[in-house]
Design an enzyme around this catalytic site. Structure first.
Site, PDB file in Angstrom:
ATOM      1  N   HIS A   8     -32.824  -7.390   5.643  1.00 27.08           N
ATOM      2  CA  HIS A   8     -33.153  -8.641   6.311  1.00 27.08           C
ATOM      3  C   HIS A   8     -32.239  -8.889   7.511  1.00 27.08           C
ATOM      4  CE1 HIS A   8     -35.457 -12.293   5.611  1.00 27.08           C
ATOM      5  NE2 HIS A   8     -34.561 -12.796   6.434  1.00 27.08           N
ATOM      6  N   ARG A  15     -50.149  -3.901  12.624  1.00 22.54           N
ATOM      7  CA  ARG A  15     -50.173  -3.841  11.159  1.00 22.54           C
ATOM      8  C   ARG A  15     -51.208  -4.836  10.655  1.00 22.54           C
ATOM      9  NH1 ARG A  15     -44.035  -3.145  11.714  1.00 22.54           N
ATOM     10  NH2 ARG A  15     -43.525  -1.281  10.507  1.00 22.54           N
ATOM     11  N   ASN A  60     -40.240   5.098   8.811  1.00 22.92           N
ATOM     12  CA  ASN A  60     -39.729   4.371   7.641  1.00 22.92           C
ATOM     13  C   ASN A  60     -40.192   5.073   6.367  1.00 22.92           C
ATOM     14  OD1 ASN A  60     -39.030   2.537   9.621  1.00 22.92           O
ATOM     15  ND2 ASN A  60     -40.778   1.204   9.225  1.00 22.92           N
ATOM     16  N   ASP A  61     -41.502   5.311   6.285  1.00 23.15           N
ATOM     17  CA  ASP A  61     -42.009   5.982   5.087  1.00 23.15           C
ATOM     18  C   ASP A  61     -41.656   7.461   5.092  1.00 23.15           C
ATOM     19  OD1 ASP A  61     -43.224   4.146   3.293  1.00 23.15           O
ATOM     20  OD2 ASP A  61     -44.747   3.749   4.805  1.00 23.15           O
ATOM     21  N   ARG A 116     -37.599   2.760  -0.150  1.00 25.28           N
ATOM     22  CA  ARG A 116     -37.083   1.993   0.990  1.00 25.28           C
ATOM     23  C   ARG A 116     -36.768   0.543   0.642  1.00 25.28           C
ATOM     24  NH1 ARG A 116     -42.439   1.674   4.894  1.00 25.28           N
ATOM     25  NH2 ARG A 116     -41.530  -0.170   5.833  1.00 25.28           N
ATOM     26  N   CYS A 125     -43.665   5.170  15.470  1.00 22.59           N
ATOM     27  CA  CYS A 125     -43.806   3.721  15.315  1.00 22.59           C
ATOM     28  C   CYS A 125     -42.956   3.161  14.190  1.00 22.59           C
ATOM     29  CB  CYS A 125     -45.270   3.331  15.128  1.00 22.59           C
ATOM     30  SG  CYS A 125     -45.983   3.986  13.619  1.00 22.59           S
TER      31      CYS A 125
HETATM   32  C1  PEP Z   1     -43.474   3.419   8.796  1.00 22.50           C
HETATM   33  O1  PEP Z   1     -43.637   3.702   7.609  1.00 22.50           O
HETATM   34  O2  PEP Z   1     -42.586   3.917   9.519  1.00 22.50           O
HETATM   35  C2  PEP Z   1     -44.360   2.445   9.454  1.00 22.50           C
HETATM   36  C3  PEP Z   1     -44.317   2.249  10.754  1.00 22.50           C
HETATM   37  O3  PEP Z   1     -45.197   1.731   8.655  1.00 22.50           O
HETATM   38  P1  PEP Z   1     -44.692   0.521   7.717  1.00 22.50           P
HETATM   39  O4  PEP Z   1     -43.260   0.256   8.035  1.00 22.50           O
HETATM   40  O5  PEP Z   1     -45.594  -0.606   8.022  1.00 22.50           O
HETATM   41  O6  PEP Z   1     -44.902   1.124   6.368  1.00 22.50           O
HETATM   42 MG    MG Z   2     -45.465   3.138   6.622  1.00 25.07          MG
END
Ligand code: PEP
Ligand code: MG
Length: 566
Positions: free
Chosen positions: A193, A295, A443-444, A454, A491
């Protein structure tokens, strides 16, 4: 009282820097949380204790709601939700039951909130993340009952560096940005956060500084987010050097305008990540050249049933109109794990991150996917933006073909996939035989490469996109994009880390998409380096064996390259 400042810096603490800012100031720590109310039975009557509890719960709700009226955006929503928590009838009943059992109002409030918190945590995902908000309300009610100040952000009459374990949303809403020079937290990773807030508001911040809580109030520190360091008690020379670098950074940032490009003129379009059309004006004002990730699931998080084609179309038209003439990459609904959408998948799963999520959930509900594509195609037909669509969580070549065929059939010209699963990165050449483009969700991709949830603080240190294993996978996609001549975007949050953004370009990324607040720092950073530099940094990062190693090696190489070109 400040520690002596004219000797050499006594020590340097390390953490994960958010952005590139530098700040110099004195430490002020968040007050420690209130101690747990003891279990000594009440000496008052149950009715008297209930009156006390009810009065403090109501007073806390009023204070929080009042604060909400003076904020906006996500902070306002969180505060509103917190006010409801303090007024929750089930919770108030539970407090009364505990008082009837002999507890004081303080103890009953503490226990009732803790029980509710455990319930939220067991639900995981978005609900689990609300547990901190509940803790914060509990502390405020107990403080009110004790007649002591509520724990929270200090409010001195001078600027300071705020040091805390982590910040609750209610704290962040209160931050006076004219006074908080920097944030240093002992907990939290780059997706916590605090990190998100720091990015949103361009606050100099370093998270995950293990020894931060050992810093005494009044200690002077140099917070260097680019280097991820907190220099304690700097010498006069160190302070002067830091202040001058901070000025340089501000000047470069201000001077960097126009489309994203490297020092040699290579264009790297800088795009915005958005969750609603509301953010469009701000993104454009910050120079977003389009949208790299819309998103769509954020529009429907509270919906009990699937949105209609008309409802969706209206939302998409709003966004596309704002970005007329520009590229807008819309992601099909990404349900599951951290973003539950009950109409797509509400089955309890042992490992939701590995479950029926993303494209898998859409495929299991194909009419919903078809509706979404139809709504987007209809919005596309009515507007002038350049619409691209992509699927989340694609794990196989067959899934890539399935989605892109369906999107093309619906009339959408450009259909691609997100690369978030290592299998897709490893077979990117075959995926790109079907998809018109790839967009890497770091991120994923980091979560799945390092096998680290995560959302879980206990493994946050593994959630680091600088890890050479993650970068190697990005490089696979970049290479496949180069050979096929198809675009490869980034992204995930990694694109918002200015130096890492340069490395990602060196690995073959052709566009970068991020929270709009990160655009200025990334734009300024790209201008420092050529494509050759970026490729050299990428090779260097790939040759290391850890995220820290990669970050340190590239930071040193970038500093040397900047000095040479100065
Ligand atoms: C990601 O996973 O990097 C991504 C951009 O999608 P989200 O964070 O919405 O899962
Ligand atoms: Mg993702």
């Amino acid at each position: 009282m400040a520690e002596p400042t004219n000797g050499p810096a006594t020590r340097t603490l390390h953490g994960t820097g958010i952005g590139r800012g530098i700040a110099v100031g004195t430490v002020l720590r968040m007050p420690d949380p209130l101690p747990e109310p003891d279990e000594t039975p009440s000496t008052l009557t149950p009715d008297a204790e209930k009156d006390r509890a009810r009065a403090s719960l109501a007073a806390t709700a009023v204070v929080i709601r009042h604060r909400g009226e003076h904020t906006s955006g996500s902070a306002k929503d969180v505060l509103e939700a917190q006010a409801y928590m303090a007024e929750d009838p089930a919770l108030i009943d539970d407090v009364a039951v505990r008082i009837d059992g002999g507890a004081t109002a303080e103890r009953a409030v503490f226990e009732a909130f803790a029980a509710f918190r455990d319930l939220l945590v067991s639900m995981g995902g978005y609900m689990g993340e609300r547990a901190t908000d509940l803790d914060d309300v509990s502390q405020r009610v107990v403080a009110d009952l004790r007649g002591v100040p509520a724990p929270g952000v200090p409010d001195p009459d001078h600027p300071f560096v705020l040091v805390a374990r982590d910040l609750a949303p209610a704290d962040t809403a209160l931050l006076d940005l004219d006074k908080v020079l920097a944030l240093v937290t002992s907990d939290g990773g780059p997706t916590s956060h605090t990190a998100i807030l720091a990015r949103e508001k361009s606050i100099v911040a370093i998270v995950g500084v293990t020894d931060a809580l050992g810093l005494a109030d009044g200690t002077e520190v140099v917070v260097d987010a680019g280097a991820g360091t907190v220099g304690v008690s700097p010498s006069d020379e160190e302070r002067a050097a830091a202040l001058s670098r901070a000025d340089d950074l501000k000047a470069t940032r201000k001077a960097a305008t126009g489309p994203g490009r490297l020092a040699d003129g290579t264009l790297i379009p800088l795009l915005a990540n958005l969750g609603s059309a509301d953010g469009a004006a701000d993104a454009l004002a910050r120079g977003a050249e389009g949208v790299g990730l819309f998103r769509t699931e954020f529009l429907f998080l509270d919906a009990a049933s699937a949105p209609t084609v008309e409802e969706q179309k209206a939302q998409y038209v709003r966004l596309l109109e704002a970005f007329a003439g520009k590229k807008v990459v819309v992601r099909a609904l990404d349900a599951g794990a951290d973003k539950p959408l009950s109409f797509l998948n509400d089955a309890p799963e042992g490992n939701p991150a590995l479950g029926l999520r993303g494209l898998r959930a859409l495929r299991a509900n194909e009419p919903i996917l078809r509706d979404q594509l139809a709504a987007l195609a209809a919005a596309d037909a009515e507007t002038d933006a350049e619409v691209w669509v992509m699927a989340p969580m694609v794990a196989t070549v067959e899934e890539a073909r399935y989605f892109t065929d369906l999107a093309h059939e619906a009339g959408l010209k450009t259909a691609g996939v997100m690369v978030e699963v290592p299998s897709s990165a490893l077979l990117a050449d075959r995926i790109l035989a079907h998809a018109d483009f790839a967009s890497i969700g770091t991120n994923d991709l980091t979560q799945y490469t390092l096998a680290a949830d995560r959302l879980l603080g206990s493994v946050a240190s593994l959630q680091d996109p600088w890890h050479p294993a993650v970068l190697k996978l990005v490089g696979e996609v970049g290479a496949a994009g180069h050979v096929s001549g198809k675009p490869v975007g980034i992204c995930g949050e990694a694109a918002a880390d200015p130096l890492l953004a340069v490395v990602l370009v060196g690995l073959g990324a052709t566009t970068l998409s991020m929270s709009p607040s990160a655009l200025a720092d990334v734009r300024a950073e790209l201008l420092h380096f050529t494509l050759d530099d970026a490729r050299r940094f990428a090779d260097l990062a790939l040759s290391t064996d850890s995220a820290d190693g990669a970050r340190a090696a590239v930071t040193a190489a970038a500093a040397a390259a900047e000095r040479t070109s100065a």
